[in-house]
Design a protein around this motif. Structure first.
Motif, short mmCIF file in Angstrom:
data_model
loop_
_atom_site.label_atom_id
_atom_site.label_comp_id
_atom_site.label_asym_id
_atom_site.label_seq_id
_atom_site.Cartn_x
_atom_site.Cartn_y
_atom_site.Cartn_z
N MET A 182 -63.39 -70.36 13.89
CA MET A 182 -64.87 -72.39 14.20
C MET A 182 -64.12 -73.44 14.46
SD MET A 182 -67.64 -70.43 14.96
CE MET A 182 -68.91 -71.67 14.99
N SER A 183 -62.83 -73.88 14.21
CA SER A 183 -62.35 -74.81 14.24
C SER A 183 -61.87 -74.86 16.32
CB SER A 183 -60.90 -75.17 12.88
OG SER A 183 -59.90 -73.84 13.39
N GLY A 184 -61.58 -73.49 16.72
CA GLY A 184 -60.99 -73.85 17.68
C GLY A 184 -62.38 -74.33 18.98
N LEU A 185 -63.83 -73.49 18.34
CA LEU A 185 -64.98 -73.96 18.42
C LEU A 185 -65.11 -75.79 18.44
CD1 LEU A 185 -66.89 -72.56 20.85
CD2 LEU A 185 -68.32 -71.67 18.56
N ASN A 186 -65.28 -75.80 17.28
CA ASN A 186 -65.09 -77.57 17.64
C ASN A 186 -64.74 -78.04 17.98
OD1 ASN A 186 -67.69 -76.65 15.27
ND2 ASN A 186 -65.69 -76.68 13.61
N ALA A 187 -63.19 -78.16 18.32
CA ALA A 187 -62.56 -78.48 18.85
C ALA A 187 -62.82 -78.78 20.32
CB ALA A 187 -60.57 -78.46 18.77
N SER A 188 -63.26 -77.42 21.26
CA SER A 188 -63.51 -77.20 22.77
C SER A 188 -64.63 -78.13 22.64
CB SER A 188 -63.32 -75.76 22.14
OG SER A 188 -62.85 -74.91 22.69
N ARG A 204 -54.69 -82.70 34.92
CA ARG A 204 -53.80 -83.30 34.43
C ARG A 204 -54.18 -83.31 32.52
NH1 ARG A 204 -48.98 -82.91 36.41
NH2 ARG A 204 -48.79 -83.39 39.75
N VAL A 205 -55.64 -84.39 32.56
CA VAL A 205 -55.90 -83.80 30.74
C VAL A 205 -56.10 -82.99 30.13
CG1 VAL A 205 -58.08 -84.83 29.85
CG2 VAL A 205 -57.64 -86.38 32.42
N ALA A 206 -55.97 -82.04 31.00
CA ALA A 206 -56.38 -80.70 30.33
C ALA A 206 -54.83 -80.56 29.91
CB ALA A 206 -57.24 -79.26 31.18
N ALA A 207 -54.22 -80.53 30.59
CA ALA A 207 -53.12 -80.65 30.07
C ALA A 207 -52.42 -81.04 28.68
CB ALA A 207 -51.74 -80.64 31.59
N TYR A 208 -52.22 -82.36 28.91
CA TYR A 208 -52.23 -83.10 27.74
C TYR A 208 -52.79 -83.09 26.67
CZ TYR A 208 -52.31 -87.71 24.57
OH TYR A 208 -52.40 -88.18 24.40
N TYR A 209 -54.38 -82.61 26.59
CA TYR A 209 -55.44 -82.00 25.68
C TYR A 209 -54.70 -81.07 25.10
CZ TYR A 209 -59.21 -80.17 23.69
OH TYR A 209 -59.75 -78.84 22.08
N TRP A 210 -54.47 -79.56 25.68
CA TRP A 210 -53.28 -78.47 25.54
C TRP A 210 -52.10 -78.99 24.50
CZ3 TRP A 210 -54.29 -76.16 30.22
CH2 TRP A 210 -56.10 -75.30 30.61
N SER A 211 -51.41 -79.99 24.99
CA SER A 211 -50.15 -80.50 24.34
C SER A 211 -50.44 -80.78 22.86
CB SER A 211 -49.23 -81.25 25.51
OG SER A 211 -50.25 -82.51 25.64
N GLU A 264 -52.16 -79.60 20.95
CA GLU A 264 -52.40 -78.31 19.51
C GLU A 264 -52.89 -78.55 18.57
OE1 GLU A 264 -48.23 -77.03 19.19
OE2 GLU A 264 -47.75 -77.02 21.54
N LEU A 265 -54.41 -79.17 19.40
CA LEU A 265 -55.38 -79.22 17.93
C LEU A 265 -55.26 -77.92 17.02
CD1 LEU A 265 -57.77 -81.68 19.57
CD2 LEU A 265 -55.31 -82.40 18.46
N THR A 266 -55.99 -76.94 17.90
CA THR A 266 -55.84 -75.26 16.91
C THR A 266 -54.41 -74.13 17.79
OG1 THR A 266 -56.99 -75.15 18.89
CG2 THR A 266 -58.01 -75.91 17.14
N ASP A 267 -54.89 -73.18 17.02
CA ASP A 267 -53.43 -72.35 17.35
C ASP A 267 -54.49 -71.96 18.46
OD1 ASP A 267 -52.85 -72.39 14.53
OD2 ASP A 267 -53.67 -70.82 13.78
N MET A 268 -55.19 -71.83 19.08
CA MET A 268 -55.52 -71.85 20.48
C MET A 268 -54.88 -72.42 21.60
SD MET A 268 -59.44 -70.42 21.82
CE MET A 268 -60.21 -72.47 21.55
N HIS A 269 -55.22 -73.73 21.25
CA HIS A 269 -54.73 -74.61 22.06
C HIS A 269 -52.62 -74.70 22.27
CE1 HIS A 269 -58.53 -76.26 21.47
NE2 HIS A 269 -58.39 -76.02 23.29
N MET A 270 -52.68 -74.19 20.86
CA MET A 270 -50.93 -74.22 20.83
C MET A 270 -50.56 -73.24 21.67
SD MET A 270 -48.90 -73.38 17.22
CE MET A 270 -49.17 -71.60 17.54
N ILE A 271 -51.19 -71.97 21.95
CA ILE A 271 -51.02 -70.58 22.40
C ILE A 271 -51.44 -71.13 24.29
CG2 ILE A 271 -51.26 -68.49 23.07
CD1 ILE A 271 -51.90 -67.41 20.28
N LYS A 272 -52.67 -71.43 24.31
CA LYS A 272 -52.95 -71.83 25.76
C LYS A 272 -51.55 -73.04 25.86
CE LYS A 272 -54.80 -72.56 29.43
NZ LYS A 272 -54.82 -70.82 30.68
N ASN A 273 -51.15 -74.18 25.28
CA ASN A 273 -50.48 -74.79 26.49
C ASN A 273 -48.49 -73.94 26.46
OD1 ASN A 273 -48.77 -77.35 26.08
ND2 ASN A 273 -47.56 -77.02 24.40
N LEU A 274 -48.76 -72.82 25.86
CA LEU A 274 -47.01 -72.24 25.98
C LEU A 274 -47.65 -71.53 27.14
CD1 LEU A 274 -46.08 -70.84 21.96
CD2 LEU A 274 -45.51 -73.11 23.52
#
Length: 279
Positions: free
Chosen positions: A1-7, A123-130, A132-142
Motif C-alpha cells: 500500500m505504500s506504493g499506492l499512497n506515494a502514487s 521530465r517531471v515523472a522521470a525525476y519523480y521515479w529517480s 525511488e520512494l518505493t520498490d515500484m518506483h525503483m523498478i520503474k526507474n531501472l
C-alpha cells in the motif's frame, strides 16, 4: 500500500497544480493556452504513473487490475472536473477549429502548449521515479530507459484501432457537448477507461496525440513517423469522421450538409381550391 499512497500523493500534486493555474488565469481568458499546457501536463503525468502501476504494480506492490482500472477512472474523472473546458487534447482543439469555435492562431497556440505540457510531464515523472520512494518506483526507474511500447499490433491495425476509438470518443463528446458537467464528465471518464481496457493489447486507445507522445513515442519498437501515423493521424481521422457523422458537414470547409437532408420547420399552406372556385 505504500506504493499506492506515494502514487496518490503524486496524483494530488498534479491536480493541485492545475487547479492553481486555473484559479490564477480566471481573469485572463486570453491566456487559456496556459491552462491547456497545465491540463496536458497533469493528464500525461498522471497517466505515466498509472502506466507504472500497470507495468510493475502487480508484482512489486500487490496492485491488481481492479486497482489499476479504479485509479485510471478516478484520474480521468478528477482531470475532467478540475480542468473543465481545457481538454489537454490536440484533437479536441482541432475539432473546435473545424467547428469555427477557435481561430487558427489560437488553435496552433493551444496545440503547442499541449505538447509542451506533455514533454514537461515526461521530465517531471522521470525525476519523480529517480527518487525511488518505493520498490515500484525503483523498478520503474531501472526500466525507464527501455520502456515497453503501447503499440502491440501492426501499423494498419493500430491506425484502425485509434481511429475507431477516437471516432467513438468524439461522437460522445459532440453529443454530450451541451449536457451538464455532472453527466458529461463521468460518462467521458467511464468511456475512456473502457476504451483503454479493451484496446490494451492493441494501442491502449489514447485518442489524444499529446498523451500518446508522452506515454509511448519515446519507447523503442517503432519510429517517430510510424507512431505519428497511428496515434496522430489515426486520432485526427477519427475526430474528422465523428464531426462529419454528427453534423453532416465540416463547418470550416463547407456549410452544405452532405449527409442529412434539412427539413423545413414550417409547412407551406396548401391553396384552398374551394375558395378559388367561388372567386
Amino acid at each position: 500500500m505504500s506504493g499506492l499512497n506515494a502514487s496518490l500523493g503524486y496524483f494530488l500534486s498534479a491536480v493541485v497544480s492545475v487547479a492553481l493555474v486555473r484559479a490564477l488565469l480566471g481573469r485572463w481568458p486570453r491566456l487559456g493556452f496556459v491552462l491547456e499546457l497545465a491540463s496536458s501536463f497533469a493528464l500525461v503525468a498522471c497517466r505515466l504513473e498509472v502506466q507504472t502501476i500497470v507495468e510493475v504494480g502487480e508484482w512489486a506492490g500487490g496492485l491488481g487490475p481492479d486497482v489499476t482500472l479504479t485509479v485510471l477512472f478516478l484520474v480521468l474523472l478528477t482531470h475532467g472536473v478540475v480542468c473543465g473546458a481545457a481538454s489537454g487534447n490536440p484533437s479536441v482543439a482541432a475539432l473546435r477549429f473545424l467547428q469555427l469555435e477557435a481561430s487558427f492562431p489560437a488553435t496552433l497556440l493551444a496545440v503547442g502548449a499541449q505538447f509542451l505540457g506533455a514533454h514537461l510531464a515526461l521530465r517531471v515523472a522521470a525525476y519523480y521515479w529517480s527518487l525511488e520512494l518505493t520498490d515500484m518506483h525503483m523498478i520503474k526507474n531501472l526500466m525507464a530507459a527501455e520502456c515497453s511500447t503501447s503499440l502491440l499490433v501492426s501499423l494498419v491495425q493500430g491506425f484502425i484501432t485509434e481511429c475507431v476509438c477516437s471516432l467513438v470518443l468524439h461522437l460522445v463528446h459532440l453529443d454530450l457537448g451541451r449536457r451538464s458537467a455532472l453527466i458529461r464528465v463521468p460518462l467521458t471518464a467511464v468511456l475512456l477507461t473502457f476504451l483503454s481496457h479493451i484496446a490494451k493489447g492493441y494501442t491502449s486507445a489514447y485518442a489524444n496525440p499529446s498523451l500518446s507522445y508522452g506515454l509511448t513515442f519515446h519507447c523503442s519498437g517503432f519510429s517517430f513517423s510510424e507512431y505519428a501515423l497511428v496515434y496522430w493521424l489515426g486520432s485526427l481521422t477519427g475526430m474528422f469522421l465523428a464531426l462529419l457523422l454528427h453534423a453532416g458537414h465540416i463547418p470550416r470547409i463547407s456549410a452544405k450538409n452532405l449527409l442529412y437532408g434539412q427539413k423545413t420547420r414550417f409547412r407551406v399552406p396548401r391553396s384552398d381550391k374551394g375558395e378559388k372556385k367561388k372567386k
